[in-house]
Design a protein around this motif. Structure first.
Motif, mmCIF file in Angstrom:
data_model
loop_
_atom_site.group_PDB
_atom_site.id
_atom_site.type_symbol
_atom_site.label_atom_id
_atom_site.label_comp_id
_atom_site.label_asym_id
_atom_site.label_seq_id
_atom_site.Cartn_x
_atom_site.Cartn_y
_atom_site.Cartn_z
ATOM 1 N N UNK A 155 1.099 -1.071 0.254
ATOM 2 C CA UNK A 155 0.348 0.472 0.132
ATOM 3 C C UNK A 155 0.681 1.091 -0.173
ATOM 4 N N UNK A 156 1.854 0.909 -0.912
ATOM 5 C CA UNK A 156 2.923 2.535 -0.939
ATOM 6 C C UNK A 156 2.297 3.532 -1.787
ATOM 7 N N UNK A 157 1.865 4.705 -1.606
ATOM 8 C CA UNK A 157 2.034 5.603 -2.054
ATOM 9 C C UNK A 157 2.427 5.404 -3.372
ATOM 10 N N UNK A 158 1.306 6.244 -4.621
ATOM 11 C CA UNK A 158 1.796 6.512 -6.054
ATOM 12 C C UNK A 158 2.868 7.057 -6.101
ATOM 13 N N UNK A 159 3.682 5.792 -7.233
ATOM 14 C CA UNK A 159 5.024 6.436 -7.827
ATOM 15 C C UNK A 159 5.210 6.750 -8.564
ATOM 16 N N UNK A 160 3.841 6.795 -9.690
ATOM 17 C CA UNK A 160 4.097 7.507 -10.553
ATOM 18 C C UNK A 160 2.688 9.014 -11.174
ATOM 19 N N UNK A 161 3.107 9.968 -10.834
ATOM 20 C CA UNK A 161 1.483 11.071 -11.536
ATOM 21 C C UNK A 161 1.853 11.446 -12.657
ATOM 22 N N UNK A 162 0.254 10.852 -13.570
ATOM 23 C CA UNK A 162 0.465 11.392 -13.909
ATOM 24 C C UNK A 162 -0.653 12.911 -15.132
ATOM 25 N N UNK A 163 -0.458 13.409 -15.760
ATOM 26 C CA UNK A 163 -1.114 14.912 -15.840
ATOM 27 C C UNK A 163 -2.003 15.303 -17.056
ATOM 28 N N UNK A 164 -2.810 14.945 -17.590
ATOM 29 C CA UNK A 164 -3.915 15.584 -18.820
ATOM 30 C C UNK A 164 -4.166 17.122 -18.475
ATOM 31 N N UNK A 165 -2.832 17.539 -19.751
ATOM 32 C CA UNK A 165 -3.053 18.593 -20.013
ATOM 33 C C UNK A 165 -2.870 18.725 -21.436
ATOM 34 N N UNK A 166 -3.474 20.323 -22.210
ATOM 35 C CA UNK A 166 -3.279 20.566 -22.976
ATOM 36 C C UNK A 166 -2.354 21.669 -23.337
ATOM 37 N N UNK A 167 -1.731 22.431 -22.319
ATOM 38 C CA UNK A 167 -0.642 22.921 -22.500
ATOM 39 C C UNK A 167 0.725 22.013 -23.039
ATOM 40 N N UNK A 168 1.215 23.485 -23.435
ATOM 41 C CA UNK A 168 2.335 23.022 -24.453
ATOM 42 C C UNK A 168 2.941 22.969 -23.423
ATOM 43 N N UNK A 169 4.810 22.038 -24.004
ATOM 44 C CA UNK A 169 5.432 20.974 -23.110
ATOM 45 C C UNK A 169 5.890 21.728 -21.970
ATOM 46 N N UNK A 170 6.216 22.854 -22.984
ATOM 47 C CA UNK A 170 7.351 24.219 -21.874
ATOM 48 C C UNK A 170 6.808 24.449 -20.693
ATOM 49 N N UNK A 171 5.766 24.963 -21.034
ATOM 50 C CA UNK A 171 4.522 25.250 -20.001
ATOM 51 C C UNK A 171 4.433 24.689 -19.183
ATOM 52 N N UNK A 172 3.641 23.518 -19.328
ATOM 53 C CA UNK A 172 3.556 21.863 -18.195
ATOM 54 C C UNK A 172 4.483 21.570 -17.342
ATOM 55 N N UNK A 173 6.038 21.803 -18.214
ATOM 56 C CA UNK A 173 7.286 21.254 -17.456
ATOM 57 C C UNK A 173 7.512 22.235 -16.446
ATOM 58 N N UNK A 174 7.396 23.161 -16.809
ATOM 59 C CA UNK A 174 7.579 24.693 -15.656
ATOM 60 C C UNK A 174 6.930 24.749 -14.577
ATOM 61 N N UNK A 175 5.234 24.602 -14.998
ATOM 62 C CA UNK A 175 4.773 24.192 -13.730
ATOM 63 C C UNK A 175 4.792 22.496 -13.006
ATOM 64 N N UNK A 176 4.758 21.438 -13.748
ATOM 65 C CA UNK A 176 5.303 20.554 -12.710
ATOM 66 C C UNK A 176 6.799 20.206 -11.664
ATOM 67 N N UNK A 177 6.993 21.348 -12.814
ATOM 68 C CA UNK A 177 8.779 21.462 -11.106
ATOM 69 C C UNK A 177 8.070 21.780 -10.282
#
Length: 510
Positions: A155-177
């Motif tokens: 019951x370990x915490x979720x290890x992979x989180x994927x976020x469905x978004x239409x944002x551009x790759x650069x903008x999305x990467x900055x937000x996720x970082x």
């Protein structure tokens, strides 16, 4: 003691999702629950909405329902999470998204990878969803036996989180970082606060900070008991003298080349608080391993500021001691000479946090920062006044307002409180400059009045110089959750005010 094993955060289009569960939101509208996603095709979405009554779906906060994947869904499990009431325009707040993401991910412990298709059409919304998910993916198992840890893997915490978004790759990467750094910072506080006092005491706390920051751009300076004595840190030494584990003062610094401002942070680090000679009742000691949450918060904020390369100089001061009763412990009526020269009459050894922090406040303001903020699990009176979820904020009006506004922006709960002048008068001592105890009514504000006396107290001969703006954050209630988990907040350590302080610091860097 900082044992983070954190999830990966990745932006995805719906077609690229590889997770085994897909999270979608349900809000509460004027006519009932409303599905908040375009991740399902129209027939599947309509069929799902038609089943809400049968499934008991209301869209309330923290409500989670698991269903088999539907037609048009790319994953075998569909998870409905409530976001709570929608506004008049049918929109949902960033904090509601943050909470929903945390509740969903927390409920999916044991799942390897989860995709979240909550509203994430802007960088701000994506960041909110990712922060909530990152904070929801937390558990503390460092002190369990090897066999128990192996069992906990199921019951370990979720290890992979994927976020469905239409944002551009650069903008999305900055937000996720940024979201990942903030999630790591919050969870680092939780790890430290959850660690048993048998393992975390002033020396090991200082060592853990130094080890964690080695190789980073953050500088670390540690005062041991000999250096504290030589330089006159009487408050920290007095509180720590009853323990066989001597105190420490730790200074950490993020110093970018072209800093736009200098913010100093001071954190209370009482690694265990018995109350000293003024002994606490046994039941009141049960959560006292959490009395160092302020110092842990300061550490995590400086660490995050460096990781995000915020253009603000941030110095953190961790005042670390263990408050124990013994034949060497400080006594009620003892007088202590503090760093900077003020004398304090110790009328209650359980009012110890303000004493160690006073030394650090003098040292911090000696460096002439643009502002100084302290954060502490300081008073039980904070919980009497504001309950267990609101942080009390006191200090200079402008900075106090800045803290509360930063908290509002990031979704944390903070409330501005005054420091009435009668609270300061109640601290008068007949034998020393000030007493560490005053009026117990309004005790949260009395403690703040004490701390205020040590801002700039080391500036001899500079009485006419501008005073350093100061704010005090009392997190006694919200730093440790003894109730049920909710949203992205687990039981036990919470990591509260990390995001507020980061929001304030980032604001100073713009």
């Amino acid at each position: 003691m900082i044992t983070l094993d954190r999830p990966t955060l990745t932006a995805r289009t719906l077609e690229d999702v590889s997770a085994s569960a897909l999270v979608v939101g349900v809000g509460t509208g004027p006519d009932g629950p409303v599905l908040l996603t375009d991740a399902l095709d129209a027939p599947a979405a309509s069929a799902l909405e038609a089943s809400f009554d049968l499934l008991g779906v209301r869209g309330a906060q923290d409500e989670v329902h698991r269903l088999p994947g539907l037609g048009g869904s790319p994953v075998p499990m569909l998870v409905l999470v409530g976001v709570g009431p929608l506004d008049d325009d049918g929109e949902v707040s960033d904090e509601a998204l943050r909470r929903a993401a945390g509740a969903a991910v927390r409920s999916l412990a044991g799942t390897d990878a989860v995709a979240l298709a909550l509203p994430a059409d802007t960088a701000q919304r994506l960041s909110a969803v990712a922060e909530g998910a990152s904070m929801g993916a937390y558990a503390f198992t460092a002190l369990k036996s090897e066999k128990a840890r192996e069992e906990a893997e199921k019951s370990r915490p979720v290890r992979g989180l994927e976020f469905v978004t239409a944002l551009g790759a650069e903008e999305a990467e900055a937000a996720l970082r940024r979201a990942a750094v903030l999630g790591d910072a919050v969870c680092a506080v939780r790890d430290l606060v959850n660690t048993a006092p048998s393992h975390l005491y002033p020396g090991t706390f200082a060592d853990a900070v130094a080890q964690d920051l080695s190789g980073s751009s953050v500088s670390v300076d540690v005062w041991d008991e000999e250096r504290l004595t030589a330089e006159g840190f009487g408050g920290i030494l007095a509180i720590g003298q009853g323990s066989s584990r001597p105190p420490r003062l730790v200074r950490i610094e993020h110093a970018p080349a072209e800093a736009k401002a200098h913010i100093a942070l001071v954190g209370k680090g009482i690694t265990f608080d018995t109350g000293g000679i003024s002994l606490k009742p046994a039941a009141s000691m049960m959560t006292m391993k959490s009395d160092m949450a302020g110092a842990a918060t300061v550490f995590a904020v400086v660490r995050a500021a460096a990781a995000l390369d915020v253009p603000v100089k941030v110095t953190g001061w961790l005042a670390l001691a263990e408050n124990m009763p013994s034949d060497t412990a400080i006594r009620p009526s003892d007088v202590v000479t503090m760093y900077g020269g003020k004398t304090v009459e110790i009328m209650n050894t359980d009012a110890e946090g303000r004493v160690v922090m006073a030394d650090a406040l003098v040292a911090a303001t000696d460096e002439r920062p643009d502002a100084v903020l302290d954060v502490a699990t300081l008073t039980g009176a904070q919980m009497v006044a504001l309950g267990t979820r609101y942080t009390g904020v006191m200090g200079d009006d402008a900075l106090r307002t800045e803290v509360v506004e930063a908290a509002d922006r990031v979704g944390e709960l903070a409330w501005a409180m005054p420091i009435p002048e009668n609270q300061r008068a109640s601290l008068n001592s007949r034998v020393a400059d000030i007493s560490n105890m005053g009026d117990r009514f309004g005790g949260m504000m009395t403690a703040a009045a004490f701390l205020r006396e040590f801002v700039d107290a080391g500036r001899t001969g500079e009485e006419d110089a501008p005073r350093t703006p100061w704010a005090h954050l009392d997190i006694a209630g919200p730093s440790f959750n003894e109730s049920a988990a909710h949203g992205y907040t687990p039981q036990d350590a919470t990591g509260v005010m990390v995001r507020t302080l980061m929001g304030l610091i980032e604001g100073r860097g713009r």
